[in-house]
Structures are given as C-alpha cells and as structure tokens.
Design a protein around this motif. Structure first.
Motif, mmCIF file in Angstrom:
data_model
loop_
_atom_site.group_PDB
_atom_site.id
_atom_site.type_symbol
_atom_site.label_atom_id
_atom_site.label_comp_id
_atom_site.label_asym_id
_atom_site.label_seq_id
_atom_site.Cartn_x
_atom_site.Cartn_y
_atom_site.Cartn_z
ATOM 1 N N ARG A 178 33.602 36.651 46.926
ATOM 2 C CA ARG A 178 34.126 36.165 45.648
ATOM 3 C C ARG A 178 34.149 37.288 44.619
ATOM 4 O O ARG A 178 33.443 38.294 44.748
ATOM 5 C CB ARG A 178 33.321 34.979 45.121
ATOM 6 C CG ARG A 178 31.898 35.306 44.691
ATOM 7 C CD ARG A 178 31.180 34.075 44.175
ATOM 8 N NE ARG A 178 29.828 34.372 43.722
ATOM 9 C CZ ARG A 178 29.542 34.764 42.467
ATOM 10 N NH1 ARG A 178 30.506 34.889 41.565
ATOM 11 N NH2 ARG A 178 28.287 35.022 42.124
ATOM 12 N N ASP A 213 33.604 38.647 40.744
ATOM 13 C CA ASP A 213 32.782 38.419 39.553
ATOM 14 C C ASP A 213 33.149 39.469 38.520
ATOM 15 O O ASP A 213 32.948 40.669 38.736
ATOM 16 C CB ASP A 213 31.296 38.511 39.906
ATOM 17 C CG ASP A 213 30.408 38.285 38.691
ATOM 18 O OD1 ASP A 213 30.532 37.228 38.048
ATOM 19 O OD2 ASP A 213 29.589 39.182 38.372
ATOM 20 N N CYS A 214 33.704 39.038 37.393
ATOM 21 C CA CYS A 214 34.146 39.939 36.310
ATOM 22 C C CYS A 214 33.211 39.815 35.125
ATOM 23 O O CYS A 214 32.888 38.688 34.688
ATOM 24 C CB CYS A 214 35.574 39.606 35.879
ATOM 25 S SG CYS A 214 36.815 39.853 37.173
ATOM 26 N N THR A 215 32.783 40.939 34.582
ATOM 27 C CA THR A 215 31.879 40.963 33.434
ATOM 28 C C THR A 215 32.247 42.131 32.526
ATOM 29 O O THR A 215 32.969 43.054 32.921
ATOM 30 C CB THR A 215 30.409 41.129 33.882
ATOM 31 O OG1 THR A 215 30.291 42.356 34.628
ATOM 32 C CG2 THR A 215 29.968 39.952 34.747
ATOM 33 N N TYR A 270 38.738 31.512 37.300
ATOM 34 C CA TYR A 270 39.187 32.141 38.534
ATOM 35 C C TYR A 270 40.110 31.204 39.306
ATOM 36 O O TYR A 270 39.900 29.995 39.343
ATOM 37 C CB TYR A 270 37.985 32.503 39.420
ATOM 38 C CG TYR A 270 37.043 33.519 38.816
ATOM 39 C CD1 TYR A 270 37.358 34.880 38.808
ATOM 40 C CD2 TYR A 270 35.826 33.124 38.265
ATOM 41 C CE1 TYR A 270 36.495 35.812 38.263
ATOM 42 C CE2 TYR A 270 34.953 34.054 37.726
ATOM 43 C CZ TYR A 270 35.294 35.392 37.724
ATOM 44 O OH TYR A 270 34.424 36.314 37.183
ATOM 45 N N ASN A 277 36.499 29.289 41.950
ATOM 46 C CA ASN A 277 35.306 30.093 42.255
ATOM 47 C C ASN A 277 35.647 31.547 42.568
ATOM 48 O O ASN A 277 34.752 32.344 42.858
ATOM 49 C CB ASN A 277 34.514 29.495 43.418
ATOM 50 C CG ASN A 277 34.050 28.079 43.137
ATOM 51 O OD1 ASN A 277 33.637 27.762 42.021
ATOM 52 N ND2 ASN A 277 34.126 27.207 44.145
ATOM 53 N N THR A 298 37.233 32.998 45.132
ATOM 54 C CA THR A 298 36.875 33.385 46.495
ATOM 55 C C THR A 298 38.103 33.774 47.312
ATOM 56 O O THR A 298 39.199 33.254 47.120
ATOM 57 C CB THR A 298 36.156 32.232 47.216
ATOM 58 O OG1 THR A 298 36.998 31.069 47.212
ATOM 59 C CG2 THR A 298 34.843 31.916 46.532
ATOM 60 N N CYS A 323 35.253 44.177 37.651
ATOM 61 C CA CYS A 323 35.362 43.047 38.570
ATOM 62 C C CYS A 323 34.860 43.507 39.939
ATOM 63 O O CYS A 323 35.445 44.410 40.545
ATOM 64 C CB CYS A 323 36.805 42.556 38.671
ATOM 65 S SG CYS A 323 37.432 41.824 37.139
ATOM 66 N N LEU A 347 31.703 40.326 45.574
ATOM 67 C CA LEU A 347 30.363 39.992 46.046
ATOM 68 C C LEU A 347 30.471 39.430 47.456
ATOM 69 O O LEU A 347 30.992 38.333 47.676
ATOM 70 C CB LEU A 347 29.716 38.965 45.106
ATOM 71 C CG LEU A 347 29.636 39.375 43.625
ATOM 72 C CD1 LEU A 347 28.960 38.299 42.810
ATOM 73 C CD2 LEU A 347 28.909 40.706 43.470
ATOM 74 N N LYS A 382 34.927 47.403 43.880
ATOM 75 C CA LYS A 382 35.049 46.949 42.490
ATOM 76 C C LYS A 382 36.213 47.656 41.816
ATOM 77 O O LYS A 382 36.760 48.640 42.344
ATOM 78 C CB LYS A 382 33.772 47.239 41.708
ATOM 79 C CG LYS A 382 33.502 48.713 41.453
ATOM 80 C CD LYS A 382 32.236 48.906 40.647
ATOM 81 C CE LYS A 382 32.006 50.373 40.277
ATOM 82 N NZ LYS A 382 31.835 51.256 41.421
#
Length: 289
Positions: free
Chosen positions: A198, A200-202, A216, A220, A222, A261, A264, A280
């Motif tokens: 999946r 994950d952006c932060t 997303y 999720n 994915t 992003c 994972l 990433k």
C-alpha cells in the motif's frame, strides 16, 4: 667511388609502373601470376568463412544459454522504483507548483494525467482478464493466446474520484489535487506474500504541523496482489502496471511543502541513500491561491 645513379625521367617512371602493373613477358599482374592471385583469394575467402563461422557459433552458444522470458542479471533491482504522475522536474527532483485562479498553470498537469490514463481505458484493457482474487497470480504455463500469460485488467474507473471521469480536473481547480503513484516492473518480483502493498503519503518536514490528509484510490491505497508477479514483456505483452491515486486534501496554500509517498510492503525497501526513488517518491508541491 660509387657511380652516380642516373636520374629517371617521368616517362621512364610511368613505363616502369605500367610494367609492374602488367608484365606481358611473364604474365604477372601486380607482381604475381594469375594462379597465385587465385590461391591468395581462396585463402582469404576460406579464412574469413571460418572466422565468421566461429563468431556465429559463439553467438549461437550464448543465445542458447539465455532465457527469452527472464533477464539473467537483475541482482541490482532488489526493490522497484516508484514514479509519479504528473511529473514536473525542477533542478532538484520533482517540483510541482500552480495557481488555482490561473487555469493555465495547471491545465498542462491535467492533460498529462489524461494522456497517461488513456492506456487504462476499457478499450485499451479489453485483452486482459478480470481478476478478483487477492492472492498472487502464479502462472507456471502459457495458457493465454499466442503462447503468452494472462494479465489482469486495471481500468481508470478503479481510481474513482481521481479517474478523471468524475472530475475532469483531478481536483487541481479546488486545491485538492490527485497524484498517481506507480511501481516500476521487475520480472518475477513479489512485493509481499500475503499482504497487498500500500501507499502511504506524508509531509516530509514540519513534524509539528497538521498531518497530511489523503484519500486513496483504490481504497486503502493498495496494489492488489493479483497483479504480481510480472513475467516480462514477451510473456505478458498486454500487462499494465497497477496504480494508486492519492488525493491531497489539506495542502497549505502559498507554502512549499515536501511530500513523500512510500510503498509499504514486506519486500520493498525505501531507505536506499543512493537511489531516492527506490520504494518511494518525493516531490515538492506549492499551491498558490
């Protein structure tokens, strides 16, 4: 005292050269008889035929050791690279900025997304099959037409609000833009055995600021496992990379932020200091209002 050599005239030199080229007394051409020229020619023809045969044999032996479906050497590709759409590069990587009130600054970004997603239209995916299993799609044999393997469909409608179908502007007009994340292909690579990878952006900096809010698509964020493994262009000529769209909801206006992003997954790493795009993708974003 040595006798001085008589200086030859130009006509004498030409006569000697003509005599060298063709000697009617001995029947020599350029100092050799016709039979000698024939033997020399046959020698070189035989020599180059043998050399060409040896070279062809070496190439044939090498090709016999290669698998047409799997690269022999991909040991440096331990984890896939990650790319972003739209992709606008500045001096130091991806750098995207636009003004909400000036549509000329973001229409090019929207067109980039539409062009990219054209390959995921239902018409472009009609040769692929619908996959519903959430497990890896192992194919030991070539059951698809033309001695190929099946590829699972991925169509734009799976991206829902970031598909360009619901909102043709992909949220850029309202300051909540959509970005599409894609993993590069590695033959026979499995990102995970049981759990789907999946996104994950932060925010990369300003830890005290409000966390980045993201929607997303698919849900999720994915990548379904049935898109893996990839068996190569020859085995899966119609394969399309699965995508994840991230709709950024709370990017502060008139401020440049850095967003990362990450993918994972069990077999995906994103801490390689020598490759900033392994596992990433980082990009700068500034939305002017």
């Amino acid at each position: 005292m040595a006798a001085l050599q008589e200086k030859k005239s130009c006509s004498q030199r030409m006569e000697e050269f003509q005599h060298y080229c063709w000697n009617p007394d001995t029947g020599q051409l350029l100092g050799r008889t016709l039979s000698r020229w024939v033997w020399i020619s046959l020698y070189y023809v035989a020599f180059y035929v043998v050399m060409t045969g040896l070279f062809a044999l070496c190439i044939y032996s090498l090709m016999c050791t290669l698998d047409p479906y799997t690269p022999d050497y991909q040991d440096r590709l331990k984890s896939p690279g990650v790319t972003l759409r739209p992709d606008v590069y500045g001096e130091k990587g991806l750098d995207i900025s636009y003004n909400i009130s000036n549509n000329k600054t973001w229409t090019g970004l929207v067109h980039t997304l539409h062009d990219f997603l054209a390959g995921y239209s239902p018409e472009a995916q009609e040769d692929n099959i619908n996959c519903t299993s959430e497990k890896v799609f192992i194919q030991e044999s070539f059951m698809a037409p033309n001695h190929t393997k099946f590829s699972c469909k991925f169509t734009t409608d799976m991206l829902q609000n970031c598909s360009g179908l619901v909102d043709p502007n992909f949220g850029f007009a309202e300051g909540k833009p959509c970005f599409i994340i894609k993993m590069n292909r590695i033959v026979r690579f499995l990102p995970s055995n049981k759990t789907a990878p999946r996104v994950d952006c932060t925010f990369l900096q300003d830890k005290d600021s409000q966390p980045l809010q993201v929607e997303y698509y698919p849900p999720n964020g994915t990548f379904s496992l049935h898109y893996f493994p990839y068996y190569g262009k020859k085995a899966q000529p119609n394969y399309s990379n699965p995508l994840v769209a991230a709709k950024l909801l709370n990017v502060p206006g008139n401020t440049e932020v850095v967003i990362v992003c990450k993918i994972l997954a069990e077999h995906v790493t994103f801490d390689n200091p020598h490759d900033p795009y392994e596992g990433k993708v980082e990009f700068k974003l500034k939305i002017e209002k």
